[in-house]
Design an enzyme around this catalytic site. Structure first.
Site, PDB file in Angstrom:
ATOM      1  N   ARG A 180      12.037  -4.113   6.964  1.00  0.00           N
ATOM      2  CA  ARG A 180      12.223  -5.518   6.373  1.00  0.00           C
ATOM      3  C   ARG A 180      13.517  -5.878   6.804  1.00  0.00           C
ATOM      4  O   ARG A 180      14.436  -4.781   7.163  1.00  0.00           O
ATOM      5  CB  ARG A 180      12.282  -5.473   4.924  1.00  0.00           C
ATOM      6  CG  ARG A 180      13.373  -4.791   4.088  1.00  0.00           C
ATOM      7  CD  ARG A 180      14.548  -5.641   3.701  1.00  0.00           C
ATOM      8  NE  ARG A 180      15.622  -4.907   3.266  1.00  0.00           N
ATOM      9  CZ  ARG A 180      16.667  -4.634   3.836  1.00  0.00           C
ATOM     10  NH1 ARG A 180      16.885  -4.450   5.251  1.00  0.00           N
ATOM     11  NH2 ARG A 180      17.572  -3.588   3.256  1.00  0.00           N
ATOM     12  N   HIS A 202      23.327  -7.374  -2.055  1.00  0.00           N
ATOM     13  CA  HIS A 202      24.219  -6.872  -3.221  1.00  0.00           C
ATOM     14  C   HIS A 202      23.882  -7.771  -4.428  1.00  0.00           C
ATOM     15  O   HIS A 202      25.003  -8.005  -4.928  1.00  0.00           O
ATOM     16  CB  HIS A 202      25.545  -6.768  -2.592  1.00  0.00           C
ATOM     17  CG  HIS A 202      25.528  -5.336  -1.876  1.00  0.00           C
ATOM     18  ND1 HIS A 202      25.576  -4.125  -2.376  1.00  0.00           N
ATOM     19  CD2 HIS A 202      25.752  -5.197  -0.526  1.00  0.00           C
ATOM     20  CE1 HIS A 202      25.532  -3.148  -1.132  1.00  0.00           C
ATOM     21  NE2 HIS A 202      25.673  -3.859  -0.086  1.00  0.00           N
ATOM     22  N   GLY A 253      17.940   4.651   9.897  1.00  0.00           N
ATOM     23  CA  GLY A 253      19.221   4.558   9.447  1.00  0.00           C
ATOM     24  C   GLY A 253      19.903   3.093   9.933  1.00  0.00           C
ATOM     25  O   GLY A 253      21.106   3.246  10.318  1.00  0.00           O
ATOM     26  N   GLY A 268      19.485   0.027   8.389  1.00  0.00           N
ATOM     27  CA  GLY A 268      19.448  -0.930   7.578  1.00  0.00           C
ATOM     28  C   GLY A 268      18.225  -1.752   7.286  1.00  0.00           C
ATOM     29  O   GLY A 268      18.196  -2.814   6.771  1.00  0.00           O
ATOM     30  N   SER A 285      15.340  -0.630   6.237  1.00  0.00           N
ATOM     31  CA  SER A 285      14.601  -0.249   5.383  1.00  0.00           C
ATOM     32  C   SER A 285      13.472   1.007   5.883  1.00  0.00           C
ATOM     33  O   SER A 285      12.303   0.848   5.552  1.00  0.00           O
ATOM     34  CB  SER A 285      13.839  -1.263   4.372  1.00  0.00           C
ATOM     35  OG  SER A 285      14.813  -1.765   3.580  1.00  0.00           O
ATOM     36  N   ASP A 339      13.853  -3.850  -1.316  1.00  0.00           N
ATOM     37  CA  ASP A 339      13.230  -3.433  -0.287  1.00  0.00           C
ATOM     38  C   ASP A 339      11.810  -2.908  -0.376  1.00  0.00           C
ATOM     39  O   ASP A 339      10.928  -3.387   0.255  1.00  0.00           O
ATOM     40  CB  ASP A 339      14.123  -2.096   0.318  1.00  0.00           C
ATOM     41  CG  ASP A 339      15.482  -2.562   0.659  1.00  0.00           C
ATOM     42  OD1 ASP A 339      15.828  -3.571   0.751  1.00  0.00           O
ATOM     43  OD2 ASP A 339      16.379  -1.309   0.815  1.00  0.00           O
ATOM     44  N   TYR A 369      28.042   2.345  -1.448  1.00  0.00           N
ATOM     45  CA  TYR A 369      27.039   1.593  -2.179  1.00  0.00           C
ATOM     46  C   TYR A 369      27.116   1.783  -3.793  1.00  0.00           C
ATOM     47  O   TYR A 369      27.288   0.684  -4.445  1.00  0.00           O
ATOM     48  CB  TYR A 369      25.654   1.806  -1.878  1.00  0.00           C
ATOM     49  CG  TYR A 369      24.386   1.054  -2.355  1.00  0.00           C
ATOM     50  CD1 TYR A 369      24.239   0.050  -1.505  1.00  0.00           C
ATOM     51  CD2 TYR A 369      24.022   1.456  -3.411  1.00  0.00           C
ATOM     52  CE1 TYR A 369      22.926  -1.101  -1.964  1.00  0.00           C
ATOM     53  CE2 TYR A 369      22.865   0.679  -3.832  1.00  0.00           C
ATOM     54  CZ  TYR A 369      22.559  -0.542  -3.172  1.00  0.00           C
ATOM     55  OH  TYR A 369      21.356  -1.204  -3.930  1.00  0.00           O
TER      56      TYR A 369
HETATM   57  C1  GLA Z   1      19.949  -1.762   0.133  1.00  0.00           C
HETATM   58  C2  GLA Z   1      19.284  -1.517  -0.981  1.00  0.00           C
HETATM   59  C3  GLA Z   1      18.703  -2.841  -1.653  1.00  0.00           C
HETATM   60  C4  GLA Z   1      19.951  -3.713  -1.775  1.00  0.00           C
HETATM   61  C5  GLA Z   1      20.536  -3.851  -0.194  1.00  0.00           C
HETATM   62  C6  GLA Z   1      21.957  -4.687  -0.442  1.00  0.00           C
HETATM   63  O1  GLA Z   1      18.994  -2.087   0.960  1.00  0.00           O
HETATM   64  O2  GLA Z   1      18.276  -0.782  -1.072  1.00  0.00           O
HETATM   65  O3  GLA Z   1      18.231  -2.686  -2.836  1.00  0.00           O
HETATM   66  O4  GLA Z   1      20.953  -3.458  -2.799  1.00  0.00           O
HETATM   67  O5  GLA Z   1      21.076  -2.682  -0.056  1.00  0.00           O
HETATM   68  O6  GLA Z   1      21.560  -6.393  -0.600  1.00  0.00           O
END
Ligand code: GLA
Length: 341
Positions: free
Chosen positions: A11, A18, A101, A103, A105, A147, A195
């Site tokens: 995704r 956040h 890795g 971002g 997902s 995600d 995070y």
């Molecule tokens: C990661 C987390 C999500 C979300 C994003 C930031 O992808 O898995 O749950 O918090 O960061 O939006």
């Protein structure tokens, strides 16, 4: 031939970062990159090889501590076994073209694909909740639901507006005259990043002014601690921007959607401190190109990818992603994969 093929997309988050773990709004879309788990149920262990990664995962059905599973991608498999509790084992392979890795997902896609292969009965929201818990158990990272839920519930051709409080989802048709481009900046993992500190900062803000989802900019001004105030200001502004972006996309107003993405990036950079200089430079570079409406860092941050909204063909770098439907499972060779639940 394999008896089962389970496939889960990666995704990209268009806007709303956040905000999920404080019950806010997010607007991700599932993309045309998939993790596939192929194999056959049977036996009393889960045995998976990987087409991309070294090592073989070989786990009992009674997982004790997912974090100790090896190799490291096996932690996610172990977390899923613990949540799905399959009655029989599974033997097969994992393959993925979701960049690891990044971002995008890759871990949530692995979780959802493994859960489906192990017979998770759904429905999509419960599948997503089990996989989110699996991620918590596997890594200790207190991620939100975004995600796993977009991967489990996405609709072809649409981004997904998720209300992370009610967990309602609304497909938002993606304008046909726009393109989404992802540019990978640097590898990262949320495991070991700040995070969890950001999640804690938001919890502290909520102790002072109540749920950030309901807070106004005036409420945020009451927070004395400047760091906590900045985090809260981001979340309150970002929730508003998500809803404004949905309205802009529905009106075909791509210029406004792009401007909101740029504002979101500035907020993540200046208030939430999850961007990096390389991501800031990439956003500036992309936004200077003709035909680009806007760009921003996407996902958890501290590296990973930036996402741009642009006219088709506007960018020579990165890769175009298209909005696809949810994760699915099919008997091998079947034409139409079934949706969970
Ligand atoms: C990661 C987390 C999500 C979300 C994003 C930031 O992808 O898995 O749950 O918090 O960061 O939006």
């Amino acid at each position: 031939m394999s008896a089962v093929v389970a496939r889960a997309p990666g995704r990209v988050n268009l806007i709303g970062d956040h905000t999920d773990y404080t019950g806010g709004w997010v607007l991700p879309m599932a993309i045309d990159r998939w993790t596939t788990v192929e194999g056959s149920p049977g036996g009393d262990r889960v045995h998976l090889g990987s087409r991309q990664l070294p090592g073989t995962v070989d786990l009992p059905l009674a997982v004790v501590d997912p974090r100790s599973a090896t190799p490291s991608w096996g932690r996610y498999v172990a977390g899923v076994i613990e949540q799905v509790r399959p009655q029989v084992g599974f033997r097969g392979w994992v393959a993925s073209d979701v960049p690891l890795g990044s971002g995008l997902s890759s871990s949530a896609a692995l979780e959802v694909a493994v859960a489906l292969a192990l017979g998770d009965p759904g429905p999509p929201l419960e599948l997503a909740q089990r996989c989110r818990t699996a991620e918590h158990r596997a890594t200790g990272v207190p991620c939100g639901i975004m995600d796993q839920l977009v991967i489990a519930a996405a609709v072809e051709g649409c981004a997904l507006l998720i209300d992370c409080r009610s967990l309602d989802v609304v497909p938002v048709g993606f304008p046909p005259d726009a393109e989404v481009v992802v540019v990978h900046i640097a590898p990262r993992t949320l495991d070991g990043s700040e995070y969890a500190t950001r999640v804690d900062d938001c919890r502290r803000a909520e102790e002072i002014i109540g749920p950030l989802r309901d807070a106004s900019p005036g409420d945020v001004e009451q927070i004395i601690d400047t760091v906590i105030r900045a985090r809260a200001e981001h979340v309150v502004g970002e929730n508003r921007r998500v809803l404004e972006t949905v309205a802009a996309l529905q009106a075909g107003d791509l210029a406004t959607a792009g401007r909101l993405m740029v504002e979101s990036h500035a907020s993540l950079r200046d208030l939430f401190a999850t961007s990096t200089p390389a991501m800031d430079a990439a956003v500036a570079r992309l936004c200077a190109q003709p035909g680009v409406y806007g760009a921003r860092m996407t996902g958890g941050g501290f590296g990973g990818c930036v996402v741009a909204l642009c006219q088709p063909g506007a960018l020579a770098e990165g890769f175009v992603v298209r909005p696809v439907g949810a994760a699915s499972i099919s008997p091998s060779g079947a034409d139409t994969p079934a949706r969970p639940g």
